[in-house]
Design a protein around this motif. Structure first.
Motif, PDB file in Angstrom:
ATOM      1  N   ARG A   9       9.715  19.959  23.641  1.00 36.05           N
ATOM      2  CA  ARG A   9       9.736  20.052  22.173  1.00 36.05           C
ATOM      3  C   ARG A   9       9.968  18.678  21.556  1.00 36.05           C
ATOM      4  O   ARG A   9       9.314  18.308  20.578  1.00 36.05           O
ATOM      5  N   LEU A  10      10.881  17.913  22.117  1.00 36.59           N
ATOM      6  CA  LEU A  10      11.175  16.580  21.591  1.00 36.59           C
ATOM      7  C   LEU A  10       9.965  15.650  21.740  1.00 36.59           C
ATOM      8  O   LEU A  10       9.680  14.853  20.839  1.00 36.59           O
ATOM      9  N   LEU A  11       9.240  15.764  22.828  1.00 37.31           N
ATOM     10  CA  LEU A  11       8.026  14.957  22.996  1.00 37.31           C
ATOM     11  C   LEU A  11       6.942  15.390  22.013  1.00 37.31           C
ATOM     12  O   LEU A  11       6.207  14.548  21.481  1.00 37.31           O
ATOM     13  N   ARG A  12       6.832  16.700  21.745  1.00 30.08           N
ATOM     14  CA  ARG A  12       5.852  17.189  20.756  1.00 30.08           C
ATOM     15  C   ARG A  12       6.157  16.629  19.369  1.00 30.08           C
ATOM     16  O   ARG A  12       5.240  16.312  18.613  1.00 30.08           O
ATOM     17  N   GLU A  13       7.447  16.501  19.033  1.00 31.06           N
ATOM     18  CA  GLU A  13       7.807  15.911  17.737  1.00 31.06           C
ATOM     19  C   GLU A  13       7.244  14.501  17.624  1.00 31.06           C
ATOM     20  O   GLU A  13       6.722  14.121  16.576  1.00 31.06           O
ATOM     21  N   GLU A  14       7.330  13.741  18.689  1.00 35.62           N
ATOM     22  CA  GLU A  14       6.822  12.368  18.674  1.00 35.62           C
ATOM     23  C   GLU A  14       5.299  12.348  18.535  1.00 35.62           C
ATOM     24  O   GLU A  14       4.750  11.450  17.896  1.00 35.62           O
ATOM     25  N   GLU A  15       4.629  13.324  19.108  1.00 34.40           N
ATOM     26  CA  GLU A  15       3.171  13.426  18.975  1.00 34.40           C
ATOM     27  C   GLU A  15       2.777  13.839  17.558  1.00 34.40           C
ATOM     28  O   GLU A  15       1.785  13.370  17.017  1.00 34.40           O
ATOM     29  N   GLU A  16       3.581  14.707  16.967  1.00 33.03           N
ATOM     30  CA  GLU A  16       3.294  15.261  15.640  1.00 33.03           C
ATOM     31  C   GLU A  16       3.625  14.287  14.512  1.00 33.03           C
ATOM     32  O   GLU A  16       2.866  14.181  13.541  1.00 33.03           O
ATOM     33  N   GLY A  90      18.519  10.691  25.609  1.00 31.97           N
ATOM     34  CA  GLY A  90      19.812  11.250  25.999  1.00 31.97           C
ATOM     35  C   GLY A  90      19.657  12.598  26.687  1.00 31.97           C
ATOM     36  O   GLY A  90      20.317  12.886  27.685  1.00 31.97           O
ATOM     37  N   SER A  91      18.760  13.429  26.147  1.00 36.44           N
ATOM     38  CA  SER A  91      18.498  14.745  26.750  1.00 36.44           C
ATOM     39  C   SER A  91      17.902  14.595  28.140  1.00 36.44           C
ATOM     40  O   SER A  91      18.266  15.309  29.081  1.00 36.44           O
ATOM     41  N   TYR A  92      16.970  13.655  28.271  1.00 34.78           N
ATOM     42  CA  TYR A  92      16.350  13.389  29.567  1.00 34.78           C
ATOM     43  C   TYR A  92      17.407  12.944  30.584  1.00 34.78           C
ATOM     44  O   TYR A  92      17.449  13.447  31.713  1.00 34.78           O
ATOM     45  N   LEU A  93      18.251  12.031  30.184  1.00 36.75           N
ATOM     46  CA  LEU A  93      19.289  11.545  31.096  1.00 36.75           C
ATOM     47  C   LEU A  93      20.259  12.665  31.482  1.00 36.75           C
ATOM     48  O   LEU A  93      20.643  12.783  32.651  1.00 36.75           O
ATOM     49  N   ARG A  94      20.628  13.504  30.512  1.00 40.02           N
ATOM     50  CA  ARG A  94      21.506  14.638  30.827  1.00 40.02           C
ATOM     51  C   ARG A  94      20.825  15.592  31.805  1.00 40.02           C
ATOM     52  O   ARG A  94      21.475  16.154  32.682  1.00 40.02           O
ATOM     53  N   SER A  95      19.499  15.763  31.670  1.00 39.65           N
ATOM     54  CA  SER A  95      18.774  16.651  32.590  1.00 39.65           C
ATOM     55  C   SER A  95      18.818  16.112  34.018  1.00 39.65           C
ATOM     56  O   SER A  95      18.728  16.880  34.974  1.00 39.65           O
ATOM     57  N   LEU A  96      18.949  14.799  34.150  1.00 39.73           N
ATOM     58  CA  LEU A  96      19.051  14.173  35.472  1.00 39.73           C
ATOM     59  C   LEU A  96      20.491  14.091  35.965  1.00 39.73           C
ATOM     60  O   LEU A  96      20.723  13.761  37.135  1.00 39.73           O
ATOM     61  N   GLY A  97      21.430  14.333  35.046  1.00 38.38           N
ATOM     62  CA  GLY A  97      22.837  14.190  35.402  1.00 38.38           C
ATOM     63  C   GLY A  97      23.248  12.738  35.563  1.00 38.38           C
ATOM     64  O   GLY A  97      24.144  12.414  36.342  1.00 38.38           O
ATOM     65  N   GLN A  98      22.581  11.852  34.799  1.00 36.07           N
ATOM     66  CA  GLN A  98      22.863  10.424  34.894  1.00 36.07           C
ATOM     67  C   GLN A  98      23.127   9.830  33.516  1.00 36.07           C
ATOM     68  O   GLN A  98      22.678  10.364  32.504  1.00 36.07           O
ATOM     69  N   THR A  99      23.808   8.713  33.518  1.00 38.69           N
ATOM     70  CA  THR A  99      23.998   7.949  32.290  1.00 38.69           C
ATOM     71  C   THR A  99      22.908   6.878  32.214  1.00 38.69           C
ATOM     72  O   THR A  99      22.217   6.611  33.207  1.00 38.69           O
ATOM     73  N   ILE A 100      22.796   6.257  31.056  1.00 36.58           N
ATOM     74  CA  ILE A 100      21.804   5.188  30.891  1.00 36.58           C
ATOM     75  C   ILE A 100      22.123   4.011  31.807  1.00 36.58           C
ATOM     76  O   ILE A 100      21.225   3.353  32.326  1.00 36.58           O
ATOM     77  N   PHE A 111      23.043  -0.005  24.439  1.00 36.80           N
ATOM     78  CA  PHE A 111      22.083   1.092  24.350  1.00 36.80           C
ATOM     79  C   PHE A 111      22.818   2.420  24.246  1.00 36.80           C
ATOM     80  O   PHE A 111      23.579   2.778  25.149  1.00 36.80           O
ATOM     81  N   ALA A 112      22.577   3.154  23.162  1.00 40.29           N
ATOM     82  CA  ALA A 112      23.209   4.465  22.955  1.00 40.29           C
ATOM     83  C   ALA A 112      22.126   5.539  22.966  1.00 40.29           C
ATOM     84  O   ALA A 112      21.320   5.627  22.041  1.00 40.29           O
ATOM     85  N   SER A 113      22.120   6.343  24.015  1.00 38.52           N
ATOM     86  CA  SER A 113      21.123   7.410  24.121  1.00 38.52           C
ATOM     87  C   SER A 113      21.672   8.678  23.466  1.00 38.52           C
ATOM     88  O   SER A 113      21.806   9.723  24.084  1.00 38.52           O
ATOM     89  N   HIS A 114      21.986   8.547  22.179  1.00 36.36           N
ATOM     90  CA  HIS A 114      22.485   9.647  21.346  1.00 36.36           C
ATOM     91  C   HIS A 114      21.494   9.842  20.209  1.00 36.36           C
ATOM     92  O   HIS A 114      20.900   8.886  19.711  1.00 36.36           O
ATOM     93  N   GLY A 115      21.327  11.054  19.769  1.00 32.90           N
ATOM     94  CA  GLY A 115      20.326  11.376  18.760  1.00 32.90           C
ATOM     95  C   GLY A 115      20.513  10.640  17.442  1.00 32.90           C
ATOM     96  O   GLY A 115      21.630  10.336  17.033  1.00 32.90           O
ATOM     97  N   GLY A 116      19.370  10.393  16.781  1.00 30.02           N
ATOM     98  CA  GLY A 116      19.410   9.793  15.457  1.00 30.02           C
ATOM     99  C   GLY A 116      18.398   8.698  15.231  1.00 30.02           C
ATOM    100  O   GLY A 116      18.083   8.385  14.091  1.00 30.02           O
ATOM    101  N   ALA A 117      17.860   8.103  16.291  1.00 30.57           N
ATOM    102  CA  ALA A 117      16.838   7.070  16.129  1.00 30.57           C
ATOM    103  C   ALA A 117      15.509   7.640  16.607  1.00 30.57           C
ATOM    104  O   ALA A 117      15.405   8.173  17.711  1.00 30.57           O
ATOM    105  N   PHE A 118      14.512   7.532  15.745  1.00 26.46           N
ATOM    106  CA  PHE A 118      13.195   8.103  16.022  1.00 26.46           C
ATOM    107  C   PHE A 118      12.162   6.983  15.981  1.00 26.46           C
ATOM    108  O   PHE A 118      12.234   6.106  15.112  1.00 26.46           O
ATOM    109  N   PRO A 119      11.194   7.004  16.899  1.00 29.29           N
ATOM    110  CA  PRO A 119      10.192   5.927  16.875  1.00 29.29           C
ATOM    111  C   PRO A 119       9.274   6.032  15.661  1.00 29.29           C
ATOM    112  O   PRO A 119       8.834   7.120  15.291  1.00 29.29           O
ATOM    113  N   LEU A 120       9.022   4.907  15.046  1.00 25.69           N
ATOM    114  CA  LEU A 120       8.049   4.788  13.962  1.00 25.69           C
ATOM    115  C   LEU A 120       6.710   4.541  14.657  1.00 25.69           C
ATOM    116  O   LEU A 120       6.458   3.451  15.186  1.00 25.69           O
TER     117      LEU A 120
END
Length: 160
Positions: A9-16, A90-100, A111-120
């Motif tokens: 879903r998060l990747l679809r947002e970036e496509e949309e 951040g979600s991807y890293l949590r799915s791996l059970g790893q930190t950045i 580097f903060a892999s916490h939500g709030g920054a979206f690619p332009l």
């Protein structure tokens, strides 16, 4: 752990949520929309819109602090390095059970892999900057940006 569905879903947002063009005036309009959306919800956030390393819009609402700007810097570093939203990373890293730090050997101080920054993202070009919010729980920071981008892009489609 994060679900495969959430990551998709998060990747679809970036496509949309991509732009055919992005001017300084576009940044101003989106920045003002983010401010108004936050005000309507009673939230205090800091907002940053940067294209090609040039800050086009920055606003720190009352009840925010320099810490919010620091979070924005670190979240933007994630987007600029990986080309994905900081919430996706951040979600991807949590799915791996790893930190950045564990996965990429880079400092969480930078580097903060916490939500709030979206690619332009410019269609046909790729990521050229960031549209970012800090001040809420990370999911809410992310969703505020996504909601406003959807509204803006729907509005611009109506013009044609």
């Amino acid at each position: 752990m994060e679900s495969t569905e959430q990551l998709a879903r998060l990747l679809r947002e970036e496509e949309e949520l991509q732009f055919s063009a992005f001017s300084n005036d576009t940044a101003l309009e989106i920045g003002q929309m983010l401010v108004e959306a936050a005000k309507q919800s009673g939230w205090a956030v800091t907002i940053d819109i940067t294209r090609n390393q040039q800050c086009l819009f920055h606003h720190a609402m009352t009840r925010t602090s320099i810490d919010n700007a620091e979070w924005l810097r670190r979240k933007n570093n994630v987007v600029n390095r990986f080309g994905h939203s900081s919430y996706y990373m951040g979600s991807y890293l949590r799915s791996l059970g790893q930190t950045i730090e564990e996965k990429y050997f880079i400092s969480a101080r930078e580097f903060a892999s916490h939500g709030g920054a979206f690619p332009l993202i410019i269609k046909g070009v790729g990521a050229v900057g960031t549209i970012s919010v800090s001040g809420l729980p990370q999911k809410d920071d992310h969703e505020l940006v996504v909601k406003v981008l959807r509204l803006y892009l729907a509005k611009t489609l109506e013009r044609f």
